[in-house]
Design an enzyme around this catalytic site. Structure first.
Site, PDB file in Angstrom:
ATOM      1  N   ARG A 255      44.727  46.193 -40.944  1.00 11.08           N
ATOM      2  CA  ARG A 255      45.460  44.931 -40.792  1.00 11.08           C
ATOM      3  C   ARG A 255      46.937  45.138 -41.133  1.00 11.08           C
ATOM      4  NH1 ARG A 255      43.939  40.833 -44.756  1.00 11.08           N
ATOM      5  NH2 ARG A 255      46.101  41.082 -45.374  1.00 11.08           N
ATOM      6  N   HIS A 259      46.831  38.174 -43.799  1.00 14.04           N
ATOM      7  CA  HIS A 259      45.573  37.606 -43.284  1.00 14.04           C
ATOM      8  C   HIS A 259      45.857  36.367 -42.437  1.00 14.04           C
ATOM      9  CE1 HIS A 259      41.572  35.861 -43.201  1.00 14.04           C
ATOM     10  NE2 HIS A 259      42.076  34.758 -43.713  1.00 14.04           N
ATOM     11  N   TYR A 268      48.386  43.469 -52.755  1.00 13.59           N
ATOM     12  CA  TYR A 268      47.155  44.260 -52.629  1.00 13.59           C
ATOM     13  C   TYR A 268      47.168  45.295 -51.513  1.00 13.59           C
ATOM     14  CZ  TYR A 268      45.802  40.869 -48.924  1.00 13.59           C
ATOM     15  OH  TYR A 268      45.759  40.093 -47.800  1.00 13.59           O
TER      16      TYR A 268
HETATM   17  C1  TPP Z   1      31.296  31.354 -44.866  1.00  9.98           C
HETATM   18  C2  TPP Z   1      32.717  31.555 -45.280  1.00  9.98           C
HETATM   19  N1  TPP Z   1      32.984  32.079 -46.504  1.00  9.98           N
HETATM   20  C3  TPP Z   1      34.274  32.290 -46.866  1.00  9.98           C
HETATM   21  C4  TPP Z   1      35.315  31.949 -46.039  1.00  9.98           C
HETATM   22  C5  TPP Z   1      36.763  32.178 -46.468  1.00  9.98           C
HETATM   23  N2  TPP Z   1      37.340  33.273 -45.671  1.00  9.98           N
HETATM   24  C6  TPP Z   1      38.180  33.011 -44.660  1.00  9.98           C
HETATM   25  S1  TPP Z   1      38.692  34.415 -43.908  1.00  9.98           S
HETATM   26  C7  TPP Z   1      37.771  35.386 -44.934  1.00  9.98           C
HETATM   27  C8  TPP Z   1      37.792  36.887 -44.777  1.00  9.98           C
HETATM   28  C9  TPP Z   1      37.050  37.381 -43.581  1.00  9.98           C
HETATM   29  O1  TPP Z   1      37.307  38.751 -43.382  1.00  9.98           O
HETATM   30  P1  TPP Z   1      36.789  39.507 -42.116  1.00  9.98           P
HETATM   31  O2  TPP Z   1      35.388  39.109 -41.798  1.00  9.98           O
HETATM   32  O3  TPP Z   1      37.028  40.958 -42.355  1.00  9.98           O
HETATM   33  O4  TPP Z   1      37.712  38.965 -40.923  1.00  9.98           O
HETATM   34  P2  TPP Z   1      39.290  39.134 -40.721  1.00  9.98           P
HETATM   35  O5  TPP Z   1      39.909  37.901 -41.307  1.00  9.98           O
HETATM   36  O6  TPP Z   1      39.741  40.375 -41.407  1.00  9.98           O
HETATM   37  O7  TPP Z   1      39.484  39.187 -39.227  1.00  9.98           O
HETATM   38  C10 TPP Z   1      37.101  34.608 -45.859  1.00  9.98           C
HETATM   39  C11 TPP Z   1      36.229  35.154 -46.919  1.00  9.98           C
HETATM   40  C12 TPP Z   1      34.996  31.377 -44.780  1.00  9.98           C
HETATM   41  N3  TPP Z   1      35.931  31.049 -43.896  1.00  9.98           N
HETATM   42  N4  TPP Z   1      33.695  31.212 -44.418  1.00  9.98           N
END
Ligand code: TPP
Ligand code: MG
Length: 356
Positions: A255, A259, A268
Site C-alpha cells: 500500500r 488507508h 506505522y
Molecule cells: C467487519 C468489519 N470489521 C472492521 C472494519 C474496519 N475496517 C475498515 S478497513 C479495515 C482493514 C481492511 O484491510 P484489508 O482487508 O487488507 O483491505 P484494504 O483496506 O487493505 O484494501 C478494517 C479493519 C470493517 N469495515 N468491517
C-alpha cells in the site's frame, strides 16, 4: 530499512523492468486491447487522484484511496465478459467506470447522495461493500445460482489481505469450493489492514496457501503488473466457465498511500518501501512497457490523461448539480412498521435543518 517481504517472491509477471528482466507478452491481446487497458488504468488513476483533491476541497466525504491498485482492478475486469458479476469492496469504488458507469454516480456515492446508489442490475456490479469480507458469501451465492440455472456467467469478488481473517471470507470461500461455484476470489494483498501488517494478520506463509483448505487453486501474481493480473484472471475465468469451480488469486502489492483520507500512516508504514513502490507504480510501469513495445507515444499518453481529466471535471459538476436529498430518506427504509417516535424525530430533524 526497506525489505523484500517473503510474500513478494516468485510472483507471476509479464512486464519486464526495461533492463535485466525481459518483457513478456500475453497471447490474444491485440494492440487495441493493450491501449484500451491503458485507457482504463489512466481513467482509474485520474479518478483516484482527483477524488483525493475533491476530498480536500470538501466536495466528497472520507475516501478510500486506491492509488497503485489500478492494475489489479483494470487487469482483472478486462478478463471478464459484460454479463459477469463484480462484487467490489470500498477499495474498488470506481470499478463500475470500467463498465461504463457514469463518473458522477461513483462520486455521488462518496458524497453520500442517493444518486450514487446504483441498481446492480444496470452494470452487473454489486453495491460497494464496506464491512470487511461480508460480500464474499453474496458473490458465492450469485455464482452458484448462475451455475444452478445452467448459465456460463461467473462472478469476481474483491477483498483485501485483512479480509482473509474474517469468518465471512471463510464461509464464502468454503461454500464456493464445495459447490464448485464459478467464482474468482481476488485478494488485493497490499500487506496492510489499516495499521495491521500482514505478519500480524496471518501465520500462513502466503495468502494463496489458504486456497488449499478450500480445495481450489491459489495463484500469486504481481499486483502492479496489469498484464499478469489479466492473464491470471483469464485463466480463473476459463476454469469457472468450464465448470471447474473457483480460483483464489493473491495479487501482491504494497500500500503506497494512506488507508483512506482519515488515516495517517506515517507512524506505522515503512516509508522507504513506500518510496520504492511509488517509483515502480503500476500505470507508469505499463506505460514504459507500451513505449518499449512501440504501441504508445508520450503524446498519446498525455491525450488519454487529458480525456480522463475532462471526464472527471464533467462528473464532479454533474454530481454537485444534484439537488440535496430529502432527509426523510434517513428513516424511510429503517422499519417495516415505523415506531410512533419516528415521525417526531423526523419533524425535529427537518426543523433543525430548516427544511420546514
Ligand atoms: C467487519 C468489519 N470489521 C472492521 C472494519 C474496519 N475496517 C475498515 S478497513 C479495515 C482493514 C481492511 O484491510 P484489508 O482487508 O487488507 O483491505 P484494504 O483496506 O487493505 O484494501 C478494517 C479493519 C470493517 N469495515 N468491517
Ligand atoms: Mg490490505
Amino acid at each position: 530499512m526497506a525489505q523484500v517481504l517473503p510474500a513478494e517472491r516468485d510472483l507471476r509477471r509479464v512486464i519486464g523492468d526495461g533492463d535485466g528482466v525481459p518483457d513478456g507478452a500475453v497471447e490474444g491481446l491485440s494492440e487495441a486491447d493493450l491501449l484500451e487497458l491503458h485507457r482504463w488504468l489512466v481513467l482509474l488513476r485520474t479518478y483516484d487522484e482527483r477524488s483525493l483533491v475533491y476530498h480536500r476541497q470538501g466536495r466528497i466525504g472520507t475516501y478510500a484511496i486506491f492509488w497503485n491498485h489500478e492494475a489489479m482492478q483494470a487487469g482483472s475486469v478486462y478478463a471478464l465478459e459484460r454479463e459477469d458479476w463484480i462484487f467490489p469492496s470500498y477499495r474498488e469504488s470506481a470499478i463500475g467506470l470500467l463498465r461504463g458507469m457514469p463518473t458522477e454516480t461513483a462520486l455521488s456515492w462518496w458524497r453520500g447522495h442517493p444518486s450514487g446508489w446504483w441498481n446492480p442490475l444496470d452494470w452487473n456490479v454489486a453495491s460497494i461493500c464496506v464491512p470487511i469480507g461480508t460480500h464474499v458469501p453474496h458473490a458465492t451465492g450469485l455464482a452458484w445460482g448462475k451455475k444452478l440455472r445452467g448459465e456460463t456467467t461467473c462472478a469476481i469478488v474483491y477483498f483485501g489481505d485483512g479480509a482473509t481473517s474474517e469468518g465471512a471470507f471463510h464461509e464464502g470461500a468454503n461454500l464456493a469450493g464445495v459447490m464448485r461455484a464459478p467464482l474468482v476470489l481476488f485478494c488485493n494483498n497490499n500487506q496492510w489492514a489499516i495499521s495491521t501488517p500482514l505478519s500480524e494478520q496471518t501465520a500462513a506463509p502466503t495468502l494463496a496457501d489458504k486456497a488449499i483448505g478450500y480445495g481450489m487453486p491459489g495463484v500469486r501474481v504481481d499486483g502492479g503488473d496489469v498484464l499478469a493480473v489479466f492473464e491470471a484472471t483469464r485463466d480463473a475465468v476459463l476454469r469457472a466457465r468450464a465448470g471447474d469451480g473457483p480460483t483464489f488469486i493473491e495479487a501482491v502489492t504494497y500500500r503506497a498511500a494512506p488507508h483512506a483520507t482519515a488515516d495517517d500512516p506515517s507512524i506505522y508504514i515503512d516509508r522507504e518501501r513506500v518510496e520504492e513502490e511509488r517509483e515502480n507504480e503500476c500505470v507508469g510501469r505499463y506505460e514504459r512497457y507500451l513505449v518499449r513495445l512501440g504501441v504508445l507515444t508520450d503524446s498519446q499518453a498525455e491525450e488519454t490523461k487529458q480525456e480522463a481529466l475532462a471526464v472527471m471535471r464533467a462528473g464532479i459538476a454533474e454530481a454537485e448539480a444534484e439537488r440535496s436529498a430529502d432527509v426523510g430518506l434517513v428513516f424511510e427504509h429503517a422499519y417495516a412498521d415505523p415506531p410512533p417516535s419516528q415521525a417526531h424525530d423526523l419533524a425535529e430533524l427537518r426543523r433543525i435543518l430548516g427544511h420546514g
